[in-house]
Design an enzyme around this catalytic site. Structure first.
Site, PDB file in Angstrom:
ATOM      1  N   HIS A 262      16.184  -4.018  13.348  1.00  0.00           N
ATOM      2  CA  HIS A 262      16.518  -3.558  14.697  1.00  0.00           C
ATOM      3  C   HIS A 262      17.883  -4.051  15.175  1.00  0.00           C
ATOM      4  O   HIS A 262      18.465  -3.471  16.088  1.00  0.00           O
ATOM      5  CB  HIS A 262      15.433  -3.977  15.688  1.00  0.00           C
ATOM      6  CG  HIS A 262      14.212  -3.124  15.650  1.00  0.00           C
ATOM      7  ND1 HIS A 262      14.098  -1.943  16.354  1.00  0.00           N
ATOM      8  CD2 HIS A 262      13.041  -3.271  14.983  1.00  0.00           C
ATOM      9  CE1 HIS A 262      12.912  -1.402  16.128  1.00  0.00           C
ATOM     10  NE2 HIS A 262      12.254  -2.188  15.294  1.00  0.00           N
TER      11      HIS A 262
ATOM     12  N   ASP B 158      11.264   1.872  17.041  1.00  0.00           N
ATOM     13  CA  ASP B 158       9.813   1.847  17.240  1.00  0.00           C
ATOM     14  C   ASP B 158       9.489   2.953  18.229  1.00  0.00           C
ATOM     15  O   ASP B 158      10.051   2.982  19.337  1.00  0.00           O
ATOM     16  CB  ASP B 158       9.360   0.502  17.806  1.00  0.00           C
ATOM     17  CG  ASP B 158       9.554  -0.644  16.830  1.00  0.00           C
ATOM     18  OD1 ASP B 158       9.679  -0.374  15.620  1.00  0.00           O
ATOM     19  OD2 ASP B 158       9.587  -1.805  17.278  1.00  0.00           O
TER      20      ASP B 158
ATOM     21  N   GLU C 206       3.723  -0.455   9.213  1.00  0.00           N
ATOM     22  CA  GLU C 206       3.768  -0.232  10.662  1.00  0.00           C
ATOM     23  C   GLU C 206       3.888   1.259  10.939  1.00  0.00           C
ATOM     24  O   GLU C 206       4.918   1.863  10.629  1.00  0.00           O
ATOM     25  CB  GLU C 206       4.958  -0.981  11.277  1.00  0.00           C
ATOM     26  CG  GLU C 206       4.920  -2.483  11.043  1.00  0.00           C
ATOM     27  CD  GLU C 206       6.189  -3.181  11.505  1.00  0.00           C
ATOM     28  OE1 GLU C 206       7.050  -2.524  12.140  1.00  0.00           O
ATOM     29  OE2 GLU C 206       6.337  -4.383  11.228  1.00  0.00           O
TER      30      GLU C 206
ATOM     31  N   HIS D 100       7.233   2.211  13.149  1.00  0.00           N
ATOM     32  CA  HIS D 100       8.592   1.765  12.832  1.00  0.00           C
ATOM     33  C   HIS D 100       9.246   2.695  11.811  1.00  0.00           C
ATOM     34  O   HIS D 100       8.731   2.886  10.709  1.00  0.00           O
ATOM     35  CB  HIS D 100       8.535   0.336  12.279  1.00  0.00           C
ATOM     36  CG  HIS D 100       9.880  -0.232  11.893  1.00  0.00           C
ATOM     37  ND1 HIS D 100      10.407  -1.344  12.502  1.00  0.00           N
ATOM     38  CD2 HIS D 100      10.795   0.145  10.965  1.00  0.00           C
ATOM     39  CE1 HIS D 100      11.588  -1.617  11.958  1.00  0.00           C
ATOM     40  NE2 HIS D 100      11.841  -0.719  11.026  1.00  0.00           N
TER      41      HIS D 100
END
Length: 239
Positions: A135, A142, A204, A207
């Site tokens: 990030h 996200d 995830e 993500h």
């Protein structure tokens, strides 16, 4: 332990961070980590690299074709390194409380055991330019889905959840109709993002990235004969 994607070389292309276009894409307001006390030092979390933004627009177009009126809902995008560290510390404290350890000082062994769980969801806030958190490159997002009525779509698990439910295909083999609906929603999100060139984190459902180390590592797993390197490194190094 160094995650395998963090060994991928980076040659930054120098693209700037730009604001996410709000004409078709929705944002979580106010920003979730800002609410928790994270200090962005005047920077917005809702910025991405120029090429990533262009791909995000293509993902929204694909989603609109598959589900008219639906929108991508951005939960979080760019994170300065200090915000990444804040969220690791915050999650560690929450996990400590959840495990009944109170707020006392942890032993080195206890801290390491908890951090292993924290790092299942949160990338290590490394200051090393060779291993930036995804990030912090401006190339990771996200996000979830918003339906045509403006309601957040139930994906069967929360973003940042420390749980097996975070695995993208957690509900894939369930006989329960509701669970299958969760899986269909996750698949819809993944299809829209992959159609634009993004690749999803293997652990995830929320993500996605394009051009960072994780993306390059995932791409190379699929295309071993035409490997790539990362084109986005830590943004702080460009400022």
């Amino acid at each position: 332990m160094l995650k395998p994607y963090r060994t991928v070389p980076i040659q930054d292309c120098g693209e700037p961070l730009l604001p996410i276009d709000l004409s078709t894409i929705a944002l979580t307001d106010p920003p979730p980590y800002l609410q928790l006390g994270a200090d962005y030092q005047g920077q917005s979390p809702y910025v991405l690299r120029q090429g990533v933004l262009q791909a995000l627009a293509r993902a929204q177009t694909h989603l609109s074709q598959q589900a008219p009126g639906w929108k991508l809902l951005i939960f979080d995008a760019y994170r300065p390194l200090a915000v990444q560290q804040f969220m690791v510390d915050y999650t560690l404290a929450q996990l400590q409380q959840a495990k009944g350890l109170g707020s006392r000082a942890l032993s080195p062994q206890e801290r390491q055991q908890l951090l292993q769980e924290v790092y299942q969801v949160w990338a290590m806030p490394s200051p090393d330019s060779a291993t930036p958190p995804p990030h912090s490159t401006g190339a990771a997002i996200d996000l979830t889905l918003m339906d045509a009525q403006g309601q957040i779509v139930d994906m069967g698990g929360d973003i940042d959840e420390l749980s097996p439910r975070s695995l993208p295909d957690y509900y894939a083999n369930s006989p329960d109709p509701q669970a299958l609906a969760y899986q269909q929603h996750r698949n819809l999100l993944n299809q829209a993002m992959e159609a634009a060139g993004f690749l999803r984190h293997p652990e995830e459902w929320w993500h996605f990235s394009l051009g960072d180390q994780l993306w390059a590592w995932l791409y190379n797993q699929r295309h071993p004969q035409s490997s790539v390197i990362a084109r986005y490194g830590r943004v702080a190094e460009l400022l």
